[in-house]
Design a protein around this motif. Structure first.
Motif, PDB file in Angstrom:
ATOM      1  N   GLY A  15      27.876  53.065  38.797  1.00  0.00           N
ATOM      2  CA  GLY A  15      29.067  52.440  38.257  1.00  0.00           C
ATOM      3  C   GLY A  15      29.800  51.543  39.241  1.00  0.00           C
ATOM      4  O   GLY A  15      30.752  50.883  38.889  1.00  0.00           O
ATOM      5  N   ASP A  16      29.349  51.504  40.488  1.00  0.00           N
ATOM      6  CA  ASP A  16      30.022  50.715  41.513  1.00  0.00           C
ATOM      7  C   ASP A  16      29.453  49.299  41.531  1.00  0.00           C
ATOM      8  O   ASP A  16      28.536  49.000  42.282  1.00  0.00           O
ATOM      9  CB  ASP A  16      29.867  51.383  42.875  1.00  0.00           C
ATOM     10  N   VAL A  17      30.024  48.424  40.707  1.00  0.00           N
ATOM     11  CA  VAL A  17      29.521  47.056  40.619  1.00  0.00           C
ATOM     12  C   VAL A  17      29.889  46.229  41.842  1.00  0.00           C
ATOM     13  O   VAL A  17      29.282  45.195  42.102  1.00  0.00           O
ATOM     14  CB  VAL A  17      30.025  46.346  39.341  1.00  0.00           C
ATOM     15  N   TRP A  18      30.865  46.669  42.614  1.00  0.00           N
ATOM     16  CA  TRP A  18      31.317  45.917  43.791  1.00  0.00           C
ATOM     17  C   TRP A  18      30.518  46.261  45.044  1.00  0.00           C
ATOM     18  O   TRP A  18      30.790  45.742  46.122  1.00  0.00           O
ATOM     19  CB  TRP A  18      32.806  46.157  44.035  1.00  0.00           C
ATOM     20  N   ALA A  19      29.531  47.137  44.954  1.00  0.00           N
ATOM     21  CA  ALA A  19      28.746  47.559  46.120  1.00  0.00           C
ATOM     22  C   ALA A  19      28.127  46.387  46.888  1.00  0.00           C
ATOM     23  O   ALA A  19      28.176  46.370  48.112  1.00  0.00           O
ATOM     24  CB  ALA A  19      27.685  48.561  45.709  1.00  0.00           C
ATOM     25  N   PRO A  20      27.549  45.366  46.232  1.00  0.00           N
ATOM     26  CA  PRO A  20      26.950  44.261  46.995  1.00  0.00           C
ATOM     27  C   PRO A  20      27.977  43.484  47.826  1.00  0.00           C
ATOM     28  O   PRO A  20      27.637  42.880  48.827  1.00  0.00           O
ATOM     29  CB  PRO A  20      26.343  43.354  45.925  1.00  0.00           C
ATOM     30  N   VAL A  21      29.226  43.513  47.413  1.00  0.00           N
ATOM     31  CA  VAL A  21      30.276  42.723  48.058  1.00  0.00           C
ATOM     32  C   VAL A  21      30.970  43.516  49.168  1.00  0.00           C
ATOM     33  O   VAL A  21      31.597  42.943  50.047  1.00  0.00           O
ATOM     34  CB  VAL A  21      31.304  42.265  46.995  1.00  0.00           C
ATOM     35  N   ARG A  22      30.817  44.810  49.157  1.00  0.00           N
ATOM     36  CA  ARG A  22      31.575  45.693  50.044  1.00  0.00           C
ATOM     37  C   ARG A  22      31.483  45.324  51.521  1.00  0.00           C
ATOM     38  O   ARG A  22      32.473  45.370  52.234  1.00  0.00           O
ATOM     39  CB  ARG A  22      31.126  47.127  49.832  1.00  0.00           C
ATOM     40  N   ASP A  23      30.321  44.951  52.026  1.00  0.00           N
ATOM     41  CA  ASP A  23      30.144  44.677  53.451  1.00  0.00           C
ATOM     42  C   ASP A  23      30.301  43.209  53.822  1.00  0.00           C
ATOM     43  O   ASP A  23      30.039  42.829  54.961  1.00  0.00           O
ATOM     44  CB  ASP A  23      28.762  45.174  53.906  1.00  0.00           C
ATOM     45  N   LEU A  24      30.733  42.388  52.885  1.00  0.00           N
ATOM     46  CA  LEU A  24      30.916  40.963  53.163  1.00  0.00           C
ATOM     47  C   LEU A  24      32.274  40.706  53.814  1.00  0.00           C
ATOM     48  O   LEU A  24      33.163  41.556  53.774  1.00  0.00           O
ATOM     49  CB  LEU A  24      30.791  40.170  51.862  1.00  0.00           C
ATOM     50  N   PRO A  25      32.446  39.523  54.403  1.00  0.00           N
ATOM     51  CA  PRO A  25      33.732  39.187  55.026  1.00  0.00           C
ATOM     52  C   PRO A  25      34.867  39.162  53.992  1.00  0.00           C
ATOM     53  O   PRO A  25      34.623  38.985  52.788  1.00  0.00           O
ATOM     54  CB  PRO A  25      33.507  37.785  55.595  1.00  0.00           C
ATOM     55  N   PRO A  26      36.110  39.297  54.462  1.00  0.00           N
ATOM     56  CA  PRO A  26      37.262  39.285  53.543  1.00  0.00           C
ATOM     57  C   PRO A  26      37.351  38.026  52.678  1.00  0.00           C
ATOM     58  O   PRO A  26      37.742  38.107  51.519  1.00  0.00           O
ATOM     59  CB  PRO A  26      38.467  39.383  54.483  1.00  0.00           C
ATOM     60  N   SER A  27      36.967  36.883  53.214  1.00  0.00           N
ATOM     61  CA  SER A  27      37.025  35.652  52.423  1.00  0.00           C
ATOM     62  C   SER A  27      36.084  35.728  51.220  1.00  0.00           C
ATOM     63  O   SER A  27      36.433  35.288  50.121  1.00  0.00           O
ATOM     64  CB  SER A  27      36.693  34.436  53.283  1.00  0.00           C
ATOM     65  N   ALA A  28      34.902  36.307  51.408  1.00  0.00           N
ATOM     66  CA  ALA A  28      33.949  36.442  50.307  1.00  0.00           C
ATOM     67  C   ALA A  28      34.471  37.418  49.260  1.00  0.00           C
ATOM     68  O   ALA A  28      34.314  37.206  48.053  1.00  0.00           O
ATOM     69  CB  ALA A  28      32.589  36.898  50.829  1.00  0.00           C
ATOM     70  N   LYS A  29      35.121  38.486  49.715  1.00  0.00           N
ATOM     71  CA  LYS A  29      35.711  39.451  48.779  1.00  0.00           C
ATOM     72  C   LYS A  29      36.817  38.806  47.962  1.00  0.00           C
ATOM     73  O   LYS A  29      36.928  39.037  46.758  1.00  0.00           O
ATOM     74  CB  LYS A  29      36.249  40.661  49.534  1.00  0.00           C
ATOM     75  N   LEU A  30      37.633  37.988  48.624  1.00  0.00           N
ATOM     76  CA  LEU A  30      38.718  37.307  47.918  1.00  0.00           C
ATOM     77  C   LEU A  30      38.166  36.342  46.875  1.00  0.00           C
ATOM     78  O   LEU A  30      38.627  36.315  45.732  1.00  0.00           O
ATOM     79  CB  LEU A  30      39.610  36.557  48.915  1.00  0.00           C
ATOM     80  N   VAL A  31      37.161  35.572  47.250  1.00  0.00           N
ATOM     81  CA  VAL A  31      36.541  34.627  46.307  1.00  0.00           C
ATOM     82  C   VAL A  31      35.945  35.396  45.126  1.00  0.00           C
ATOM     83  O   VAL A  31      36.106  34.999  43.962  1.00  0.00           O
ATOM     84  CB  VAL A  31      35.489  33.751  47.011  1.00  0.00           C
ATOM     85  N   ALA A  32      35.282  36.506  45.394  1.00  0.00           N
ATOM     86  CA  ALA A  32      34.690  37.312  44.319  1.00  0.00           C
ATOM     87  C   ALA A  32      35.775  37.844  43.388  1.00  0.00           C
ATOM     88  O   ALA A  32      35.617  37.825  42.161  1.00  0.00           O
ATOM     89  CB  ALA A  32      33.884  38.466  44.904  1.00  0.00           C
ATOM     90  N   LYS A  33      36.876  38.306  43.944  1.00  0.00           N
ATOM     91  CA  LYS A  33      37.964  38.851  43.121  1.00  0.00           C
ATOM     92  C   LYS A  33      38.590  37.764  42.254  1.00  0.00           C
ATOM     93  O   LYS A  33      38.881  37.987  41.072  1.00  0.00           O
ATOM     94  CB  LYS A  33      39.019  39.497  44.032  1.00  0.00           C
ATOM     95  N   VAL A  34      38.789  36.577  42.825  1.00  0.00           N
ATOM     96  CA  VAL A  34      39.338  35.462  42.041  1.00  0.00           C
ATOM     97  C   VAL A  34      38.382  35.086  40.913  1.00  0.00           C
ATOM     98  O   VAL A  34      38.807  34.854  39.783  1.00  0.00           O
ATOM     99  CB  VAL A  34      39.645  34.246  42.952  1.00  0.00           C
ATOM    100  N   LEU A  35      37.088  35.067  41.202  1.00  0.00           N
ATOM    101  CA  LEU A  35      36.113  34.758  40.150  1.00  0.00           C
ATOM    102  C   LEU A  35      36.095  35.844  39.073  1.00  0.00           C
ATOM    103  O   LEU A  35      35.843  35.551  37.908  1.00  0.00           O
ATOM    104  CB  LEU A  35      34.713  34.586  40.743  1.00  0.00           C
ATOM    105  N   ALA A  36      36.382  37.066  39.451  1.00  0.00           N
ATOM    106  CA  ALA A  36      36.453  38.146  38.461  1.00  0.00           C
ATOM    107  C   ALA A  36      37.601  37.914  37.482  1.00  0.00           C
ATOM    108  O   ALA A  36      37.487  38.215  36.299  1.00  0.00           O
ATOM    109  CB  ALA A  36      36.621  39.489  39.154  1.00  0.00           C
TER     110      ALA A  36
END
Length: 88
Positions: A15-36
């Motif tokens: 159920g953890d769909v964010w697992a691939p993003v977990r170890d990425l830099p903060p900028s990538a996490k922010l971009v992913a969250k905005v796209l969500a």
């Protein structure tokens, strides 16, 4: 159960769909969250939404593409632009 065992179990949770993003830099996490939240955006729109410089957004998108977390396609209205959407 050790801390590394707990992390391994957490990474395997289906159920953890964010697992691939977990170890990425903060900028990538922010971009992913905005796209969500925004669904599909161009690189310049992502830069405006995140308040990150275009170069940082490019780097974040490349890191997200490495883990297959984003999908990109050409814009129908302007073939010079690519549109990005989250693919988790």
């Amino acid at each position: 159960m050790s801390a590394s065992d707990a992390e391994a179990v957490a990474e395997e949770t289906p159920g953890d769909v964010w697992a691939p993003v977990r170890d990425l830099p903060p900028s990538a996490k922010l971009v992913a969250k905005v796209l969500a939240y925004e669904d599909t955006l161009s690189q310049s729109e992502l830069s405006e939404e995140t308040l990150l410089p275009p170069r940082t957004v490019r780097y974040a998108l490349s890191r997200l593409e490495e883990v297959d977390a984003v999908e990109s396609r050409f814009s129908f209205t302007d073939a010079r632009k690519r549109l990005y959407s989250l693919d988790l």
